[in-house]
Design an enzyme around this catalytic site. Structure first.
Site, PDB file in Angstrom:
ATOM      1  N   LYS A  53       0.782  -1.127   0.007  1.00 29.33           N
ATOM      2  CA  LYS A  53       0.035   0.051   0.142  1.00 29.33           C
ATOM      3  C   LYS A  53       0.907   1.087  -0.066  1.00 29.33           C
ATOM      4  O   LYS A  53       0.593   2.189  -0.913  1.00 29.33           O
ATOM      5  CB  LYS A  53      -0.928  -0.109   1.287  1.00 29.33           C
ATOM      6  CG  LYS A  53      -2.113  -0.998   1.051  1.00 29.33           C
ATOM      7  CD  LYS A  53      -2.889  -1.189   2.106  1.00 29.33           C
ATOM      8  CE  LYS A  53      -3.672  -2.216   2.136  1.00 29.33           C
ATOM      9  NZ  LYS A  53      -4.382  -2.738   3.407  1.00 29.33           N
ATOM     10  N   GLN A  97      -4.225  -1.160   9.839  1.00 22.44           N
ATOM     11  CA  GLN A  97      -4.483  -2.433   9.011  1.00 22.44           C
ATOM     12  C   GLN A  97      -4.887  -3.555   9.997  1.00 22.44           C
ATOM     13  O   GLN A  97      -4.665  -3.541  11.313  1.00 22.44           O
ATOM     14  CB  GLN A  97      -2.696  -2.835   8.748  1.00 22.44           C
ATOM     15  CG  GLN A  97      -2.715  -4.242   7.958  1.00 22.44           C
ATOM     16  CD  GLN A  97      -3.397  -4.374   6.703  1.00 22.44           C
ATOM     17  OE1 GLN A  97      -3.340  -3.456   5.749  1.00 22.44           O
ATOM     18  NE2 GLN A  97      -4.019  -5.518   6.316  1.00 22.44           N
ATOM     19  N   ASP A 120     -10.878   3.369   3.741  1.00 19.38           N
ATOM     20  CA  ASP A 120     -11.134   1.952   3.681  1.00 19.38           C
ATOM     21  C   ASP A 120     -12.770   1.438   3.735  1.00 19.38           C
ATOM     22  O   ASP A 120     -13.014   0.498   3.293  1.00 19.38           O
ATOM     23  CB  ASP A 120     -10.480   1.253   5.109  1.00 19.38           C
ATOM     24  CG  ASP A 120      -9.535   0.233   4.750  1.00 19.38           C
ATOM     25  OD1 ASP A 120      -9.338  -0.050   3.697  1.00 19.38           O
ATOM     26  OD2 ASP A 120      -8.635  -0.231   5.651  1.00 19.38           O
TER      27      ASP A 120
END
Ligand code: NAP
Length: 283
Positions: A53, A97, A120
């Site tokens: 990412k 994460q 997200d």
């Protein structure tokens, strides 16, 4: 193989080039888009995801901040860090994460992220936007699957789509996005009596289970579009999806491979959400 391969790497490259252009334009106006990625602990898979990412951000010209904390970081300390990033004008997207260590409540952390920076798309508010068609950010994996389906040129209006899997991060939002595109949607899960009964009627199947061999050739209608979200290892340790690829590729009209299908699109849509967040912040 008779099906057309839906190439997630190629589509990602094209979309990331567009992101890079938008990033350059915004940066030239003094608003470089920024993504903060937080990793807590040493989970090896998470470390790979996070590295990919951050690299994707750099490649597209985005500013990225990578913060790695030891597994014993307290929940309060993580929440404080998220709050600080919420207030940081150089950061437009915040990604924590998952999974987090057991002593940290992931829901609390996700809900602490400002809705304007929830790239997200996992918060309850973002999920509400996905449900209602609002302006919040769509979760990256289902969003990427929609782009892959769009790339086949199919008009989903009136088509029957079957999603296998009903997780909050993939299956459910996937079904909602297909519904928004005017497909007729069926959701299958672990308690569905006969998944093949449903998938054999489907023009589009999205498999998001995490079990190889979930979708076999005899379960697919000839000409269907098949999107494979699953990430598994076969008996030889090789990466594979939920779909029995060789057989299904002889029946479907288009199919995503694993790797090289949904995976690259998930990161790409994170970049898309981040540039979108930055453009909104810049007005
Ligand atoms: P998850 O939270 O474990 O959900 C799996 C879903 O599959 C659940 O809804 C479960 O049903 C259903 N299921 C389990 N066994 C089943 C069976 N035998 N038949 C039908 N349905 C069954 O997983 P997830 O986060 O949604 O992820 C799914 C897969 O996609 C995983 O392999 C994951 O690694 C992969 N993934 C890939 C990407 C990517 O970027 N490529 C991103 C995210 C996830 P119940 O609800 O009834 O338990």
């Amino acid at each position: 193989m008779t099906a057309r391969l839906i190439d997630g790497n190629a589509l990602s490259k094209q979309i990331r080039a567009e992101v890079a252009q938008r990033t350059a334009a915004l940066t030239a106006r003094g608003h470089q888009p920024g993504l903060a990625v937080i990793l807590v602990g040493e989970d090896p898979a998470s470390q790979v995801y996070v590295r990919n990412k951050v690299k994707a951000c750099h490649d597209a010209g985005l500013h990225s901040v990578f913060e790695k904390f030891d597994a014993d970081l307290s929940e309060a300390a993580l929440l404080a860090r998220v709050t600080a990033l919420n207030a940081d004008p150089a950061i437009h997207g915040i990604l924590v994460q998952m999974p987090l260590p057991k002593h940290i409540d992931p829901h609390k952390v996700i809900e602490a992220i400002s809705p304007d920076k929830d790239v997200d798309g996992y918060s309850v508010l973002s999920a509400g936007h996905t449900l209602t068609g609002g302006a919040g950010f769509r979760p990256c994996t289902p969003y990427g699957c929609m782009k892959l389906i769009e790339s086949t040129g199919v008009d989903l209006r009136g088509k029957h789509a079957v999603v296998i899997g009903r997780s909050n991060t993939v299956g459910k939002p996937m079904a909602l996005l297909l519904l928004q595109a005017n497909a007729t949607v069926t959701i299958c899960h672990s308690a569905t009596a006969d998944i093949g009964f449903h998938t054999r009627q489907a023009d589009v199947v999205v498999a998001a289970v995490g079990r190889s061999g979930t979708l076999r050739a005899d379960m697919v209608k000839p000409g269907a579009i098949v999107i494979d979200v699953g990430i598994n290892r076969d008996a030889d340790g090789k990466l594979c999806g939920d779909v029995e690829f060789a057989g299904v590729a002889e029946v479907a009209s288009a199919i995503t491979p694993v790797p090289g299908g949904v995976g690259p699109m998930t990161i790409t849509m994170l970049l898309v959400n981040t540039i979108e967040a930055a453009e909104r912040a810049a007005g």
